[in-house]
Design an enzyme around this catalytic site. Structure first.
Site, PDB file in Angstrom:
ATOM      1  N   SER A 178       0.869  -1.176   0.000  1.00 22.78           N
ATOM      2  CA  SER A 178       0.000   0.000   0.000  1.00 22.78           C
ATOM      3  C   SER A 178       0.901   1.219   0.000  1.00 22.78           C
ATOM      4  O   SER A 178       2.068   1.147   0.395  1.00 22.78           O
ATOM      5  CB  SER A 178      -0.877  -0.001   1.258  1.00 22.78           C
ATOM      6  OG  SER A 178      -1.509   1.255   1.449  1.00 22.78           O
TER       7      SER A 178
ATOM      8  N   TYR B 199      -3.048  -0.891  10.166  1.00 21.18           N
ATOM      9  CA  TYR B 199      -2.838  -1.014   8.718  1.00 21.18           C
ATOM     10  C   TYR B 199      -1.451  -0.504   8.339  1.00 21.18           C
ATOM     11  O   TYR B 199      -0.708  -1.156   7.598  1.00 21.18           O
ATOM     12  CB  TYR B 199      -3.924  -0.239   7.971  1.00 21.18           C
ATOM     13  CG  TYR B 199      -3.997  -0.539   6.501  1.00 21.18           C
ATOM     14  CD1 TYR B 199      -4.627  -1.697   6.042  1.00 21.18           C
ATOM     15  CD2 TYR B 199      -3.446   0.320   5.558  1.00 21.18           C
ATOM     16  CE1 TYR B 199      -4.702  -1.979   4.686  1.00 21.18           C
ATOM     17  CE2 TYR B 199      -3.517   0.051   4.203  1.00 21.18           C
ATOM     18  CZ  TYR B 199      -4.152  -1.106   3.772  1.00 21.18           C
ATOM     19  OH  TYR B 199      -4.221  -1.377   2.425  1.00 21.18           O
TER      20      TYR B 199
END
Length: 251
Positions: A133, A146
């Site tokens: 990401s 995350y």
């Protein structure tokens, strides 16, 4: 089709980025094993479309991961894509959510990888592609688990790239910015609550504010890059973290 005779396992591939990657690999001749949850009839249609098989293994359960890998057989291409998100201030972050994000976003990457490596070494060829990401490179508030797991995926990828480099096996990350997928859509209500914003404000002032293009990344773009990383011409592309984020992490 340059992936004829290759077998690919793509985790989290019943929708979104994973499905786009599975479609791109199948289009080049790979036999694909899908993994993920969803409507059984819809998954059956996807399997028919792609000539694929499906495993519904819950990747937060190590025993289920091991059973899935044993059933799948030797894998030439592993795409660790499954992931989840939860948005919350750190002091309120639910402990069960933290543990689940770590298990799915990071530990499952380790378990799937350790189980495919012996076969790849034996064949002298393999591709490991991890969906990281933009949050593997930069942070955003309220996404502690995350951010932590995606930074971990980046470091893990670099480590195994070095370990496997002399065996004809490469390992790379793809780090998308915001892609319009169920994962992104699902976090909008939590972000609205955490930041006190409207839906439109979250989209324009949070999700796309740092993407210079002001456009969501399309899943097919990620699929095309994953397919390229499987080509022989990419045999020296190793240990890299590829940004596909509209310029977000260029700042």
């Amino acid at each position: 089709m340059f992936l004829e005779g290759k077998r690919a396992l793509v985790t989290g591939s019943t929708s979104g980025i994973g499905l786009a990657i599975a479609r791109a690999l199948a289009a080049e001749g790979a036999k694909v094993v899908l993994n993920g949850f969803g409507d059984e009839a819809e998954i059956a249609k996807l399997c028919e479309e792609l000539g694929a098989t499906h495993s519904g293994a819950d990747l937060t359960d190590v025993a289920q991961v091991e059973a899935m890998m044993a059933e799948a057989g030797e894998i030439d291409i592993l795409v660790n894509n499954a992931g989840m998100q939860h948005v919350s201030p750190v002091e309120d972050f639910p402990l069960d959510k933290w543990d689940k994000l770590v298990a799915l976003n990071l530990s499952a990457v380790f378990h799937c990888t350790r189980l495919v490596v012996p076969g790849m070494k034996k064949k002298g060829w393999g591709r490991i592609i991890n969906t990281a990401s933009a949050h593997s490179k930069v942070a955003s508030p309220f996404k502690s688990a995350y951010n932590a797991t995606k930074h971990g995926v980046d470091g893990f990828t670099k480590t195994i790239a070095l370990e496997l480099a002399e065996f004809g096996v490469t390992a790379n990350c793809i780090s998308p910015g915001y892609v319009w997928t169920p994962l992104i859509e699902g976090q909008i209500p939590d972000t609205m609550k955490a930041r006190g914003m409207t839906r439109e404000q979250v989209i324009n002032d949070v999700l796309l504010v740092k993407q210079a293009t002001k456009k969501f990344v399309q899943p097919e773009e990620i699929g095309a890059l994953a397919a390229f990383l499987c080509r022989d011409e990419a045999q020296n592309v190793n240990g890299a973290n590829w940004s596909v984020d509209g310029g977000w992490t260029a700042e």
